[in-house]
Design an enzyme around this catalytic site. Structure first.
Site, PDB file in Angstrom:
ATOM      1  N   TYR A 137      -4.834 -11.416   4.439  1.00  0.00           N
ATOM      2  CA  TYR A 137      -5.236 -11.723   3.068  1.00  0.00           C
ATOM      3  C   TYR A 137      -4.974 -13.182   2.711  1.00  0.00           C
ATOM      4  O   TYR A 137      -5.642 -13.742   1.845  1.00  0.00           O
ATOM      5  CB  TYR A 137      -4.461 -10.846   2.072  1.00  0.00           C
ATOM      6  CG  TYR A 137      -5.027  -9.479   1.837  1.00  0.00           C
ATOM      7  CD1 TYR A 137      -5.081  -8.547   2.871  1.00  0.00           C
ATOM      8  CD2 TYR A 137      -5.496  -9.110   0.585  1.00  0.00           C
ATOM      9  CE1 TYR A 137      -5.593  -7.279   2.648  1.00  0.00           C
ATOM     10  CE2 TYR A 137      -6.003  -7.848   0.350  1.00  0.00           C
ATOM     11  CZ  TYR A 137      -6.057  -6.934   1.390  1.00  0.00           C
ATOM     12  OH  TYR A 137      -6.555  -5.685   1.157  1.00  0.00           O
ATOM     13  N   LYS A 182      -0.899  -2.486  15.203  1.00  0.00           N
ATOM     14  CA  LYS A 182      -1.931  -2.433  16.246  1.00  0.00           C
ATOM     15  C   LYS A 182      -1.395  -3.278  17.404  1.00  0.00           C
ATOM     16  O   LYS A 182      -2.005  -4.267  17.838  1.00  0.00           O
ATOM     17  CB  LYS A 182      -3.256  -2.970  15.679  1.00  0.00           C
ATOM     18  CG  LYS A 182      -4.460  -2.828  16.593  1.00  0.00           C
ATOM     19  CD  LYS A 182      -4.966  -1.413  16.746  1.00  0.00           C
ATOM     20  CE  LYS A 182      -6.067  -1.341  17.802  1.00  0.00           C
ATOM     21  NZ  LYS A 182      -6.516   0.035  18.095  1.00  0.00           N
ATOM     22  N   ASP A 214      -5.000   3.145  14.218  1.00  0.00           N
ATOM     23  CA  ASP A 214      -6.146   4.062  14.383  1.00  0.00           C
ATOM     24  C   ASP A 214      -5.656   5.506  14.499  1.00  0.00           C
ATOM     25  O   ASP A 214      -6.181   6.416  13.849  1.00  0.00           O
ATOM     26  CB  ASP A 214      -7.041   3.660  15.570  1.00  0.00           C
ATOM     27  CG  ASP A 214      -6.276   3.364  16.850  1.00  0.00           C
ATOM     28  OD1 ASP A 214      -5.027   3.361  16.843  1.00  0.00           O
ATOM     29  OD2 ASP A 214      -6.937   3.145  17.892  1.00  0.00           O
ATOM     30  N   ASP A 238      -3.461  -1.360   2.738  1.00  0.00           N
ATOM     31  CA  ASP A 238      -4.542  -1.203   1.763  1.00  0.00           C
ATOM     32  C   ASP A 238      -5.390   0.012   2.130  1.00  0.00           C
ATOM     33  O   ASP A 238      -5.649   0.894   1.307  1.00  0.00           O
ATOM     34  CB  ASP A 238      -5.395  -2.478   1.743  1.00  0.00           C
ATOM     35  CG  ASP A 238      -6.535  -2.386   0.746  1.00  0.00           C
ATOM     36  OD1 ASP A 238      -6.290  -1.917  -0.379  1.00  0.00           O
ATOM     37  OD2 ASP A 238      -7.667  -2.774   1.096  1.00  0.00           O
ATOM     38  N   ASP A 242      -5.435   4.136   0.280  1.00  0.00           N
ATOM     39  CA  ASP A 242      -6.598   4.820  -0.309  1.00  0.00           C
ATOM     40  C   ASP A 242      -6.816   6.155   0.399  1.00  0.00           C
ATOM     41  O   ASP A 242      -7.114   7.174  -0.236  1.00  0.00           O
ATOM     42  CB  ASP A 242      -7.878   3.969  -0.165  1.00  0.00           C
ATOM     43  CG  ASP A 242      -8.099   3.011  -1.336  1.00  0.00           C
ATOM     44  OD1 ASP A 242      -7.094   2.537  -1.914  1.00  0.00           O
ATOM     45  OD2 ASP A 242      -9.267   2.725  -1.663  1.00  0.00           O
TER      46      ASP A 242
HETATM   47  C1  IPM Z   1      -5.635  -3.043  -3.950  1.00  0.00           C
HETATM   48  C2  IPM Z   1      -7.003  -3.706  -3.955  1.00  0.00           C
HETATM   49  C3  IPM Z   1      -6.844  -5.196  -3.700  1.00  0.00           C
HETATM   50  C4  IPM Z   1      -6.281  -5.359  -2.297  1.00  0.00           C
HETATM   51  C5  IPM Z   1      -8.133  -6.035  -3.843  1.00  0.00           C
HETATM   52  C6  IPM Z   1      -8.823  -5.787  -5.144  1.00  0.00           C
HETATM   53  C7  IPM Z   1      -7.840  -7.497  -3.672  1.00  0.00           C
HETATM   54  O1  IPM Z   1      -7.859  -3.094  -3.045  1.00  0.00           O
HETATM   55  O2  IPM Z   1      -4.791  -3.418  -4.767  1.00  0.00           O
HETATM   56  O3  IPM Z   1      -5.426  -2.131  -3.155  1.00  0.00           O
HETATM   57  O4  IPM Z   1      -7.028  -5.325  -1.301  1.00  0.00           O
HETATM   58  O5  IPM Z   1      -5.060  -5.517  -2.188  1.00  0.00           O
HETATM   59 MN    MN Z   2      -7.034  -1.295  -2.166  1.00  0.00          MN
END
Ligand code: IPM
Ligand code: MN
Ligand code: NAD
Length: 345
Positions: A137, A182, A214, A238, A242
């Site tokens: 990032y 990884k 993975d 990240d 999710d």
């Molecule tokens: C999160 C989001 C952010 C990230 C983006 C919006 C920059 O996806 O907070 O998880 O990737 O960290």
């Molecule tokens: Mn995110």
């Protein structure tokens, strides 16, 4: 002592879920005798629209002086293709406040087991510890239409400080850390694994395992309840958070705390984005934002009892069948928020 909260509603559903979190904070404050003060500032797309800068100086000054920052979400199609992106504001604030640790707890709430797309989700209760201010990032970037690159680098210091948070967290949970990397391909992952192994010697009471990212993506789907603390670098964290949130029933439920050095202000935000597809309809699930405000009270203000009362109220509302659309119900944001307010002890 006054708890000074900088509020950054942001874009899309950000203002809707933040409003819900503030209603819950205010009710909690009156029950627990807390003195809360809010300073509303701009971040993301709305900040670009009003100032040209996704992280204006005035916002930075307020955040730095705060007890904690409450954020909705930033971004949306309106700003796609622009010179600056709303997301740059989020990356800047994380870097500026030195928020190298992102705590993302994910568990399957009672009554929601059947909503999970995963059969084995019952009993899932993980704490994802995501590194937040390093890696790909923040590496050097080169962007063209014939070539582009993003550099993923980590220093030993950056790796060790977040690993330490994960080991410490495991001591207060079931004593297991899974470090995800990884290392079969990436040098930065081999550095990560080297220091995880070395640090494990300081924590004989914690069991350390390693998983390749993975395989981890697969294990989370097949055996989510096998994991306790999961620590990993920025990008993997990240993606896996999710995935974990979806396994728990919906991304709308998941909260987070981004923390730096002790005593400095943290940032508290749901892990979901601005959800442009449902923005301005009043139907977003505010649970992630409400639970993030509980984390602010816990980590920013040391108000554990108040934080727990919010968490319990959310769990009770969900268990009572009050569900927003993402959870298969028809409660809107206000109805869910009212259900939480009613249940605050
Ligand atoms: C999160 C989001 C952010 C990230 C983006 C919006 C920059 O996806 O907070 O998880 O990737 O960290
Ligand atoms: Mn995110
Ligand atoms: P998203 O998380 O905004 O939405 C993904 C899906 O989940 C959508 O279908 C959305 O409707 C649903 N969803 C998300 N939150 C919900 C909630 N509270 N209640 C009900 N449903 C919910 O991810 P995206 O669509 O990939 O990203 C949209 C924008 O948000 C992008 O600009 C992205 O960069 C940004 N984003 C910001 C943050 C942040 O501010 N921390 C985090 C992730 C994405």
């Amino acid at each position: 002592m006054t708890i000074n909260i900088t509020v950054l509603e942001g874009d899309g559903i950000g203002p809707e879920v933040t409003k819900a979190a503030i209603a819950v904070l205010n009710e909690t404050a009156s029950k627990h005798n807390l003195d809360l003060s809010y300073d509303h500032q701009l971040l993301g797309g709305i900040a670009i629209d009003e100032t040209g800068n996704p992280f204006p100086d005035e916002t930075r000054t307020s955040c730095q002086a705060s007890t904690g920052v409450l954020l909705g979400a930033v971004g949306g199609p309106k700003w796609d293709g622009g010179k600056v992106r709303p997301e740059q504001g989020l990356l800047k604030i994380r870097q500026d406040l030195g928020l190298y640790t992102n705590l993302r707890p994910v568990k399957v709430f009672e009554g929601l087991e059947d909503l999970s797309p995963v059969k084995a989700a019952k009993g899932m209760d993980v704490l994802i510890v995501r590194e937040l201010t390093g890696g790909i990032y923040f590496g050097e970037r080169e962007e063209g239409t014939q070539y582009a690159s993003d550099l993923c680098g980590y220093t030993d210091k950056e790796v060790l400080r977040v690993l330490r948070v994960a080991f410490e967290a495991a001591k207060g949970r079931s004593g297991r850390v899974t470090s995800v990397d990884k290392a079969n391909v990436l040098a930065s992952s081999r550095l990560w694994r080297h220091h995880a192994n070395a640090l494990a010697a300081d924590y004989p009471e914690v069991q350390l395992d390693h998983e390749l990212v993975d395989a981890m993506a697969m294990h989370l789907v097949t055996h989510p309840s096998r994991f306790d603390v999961v620590v990993t670098e920025n990008l993997f964290g990240d993606v896996l958070s999710d995935e974990s949130a979806a396994i728990s029933g919906s991304i709308g439920l998941a909260a987070s705390a981004s923390l730096g050095e002790p005593g400095t202000p943290g940032l508290y935000e749901p892990i979901h984005g601005s959800a442009p597809d449902i923005a301005d309809k009043g139907i977003a699930n505010p649970a992630g934002a409400i639970l993030s405000s509980a984390m602010l009270l816990r980590f920013g203000a040391g108000e554990e009892a108040a934080a727990m009362s919010i968490e319990t109220a959310v769990e009770q509302a969900v268990a009572a069948g009050i569900r927003t659309g993402d959870l298969g119900g028809d409660a809107n944001t206000q109805v869910f928020t009212d259900a939480v307010l009613e249940r605050l002890a």
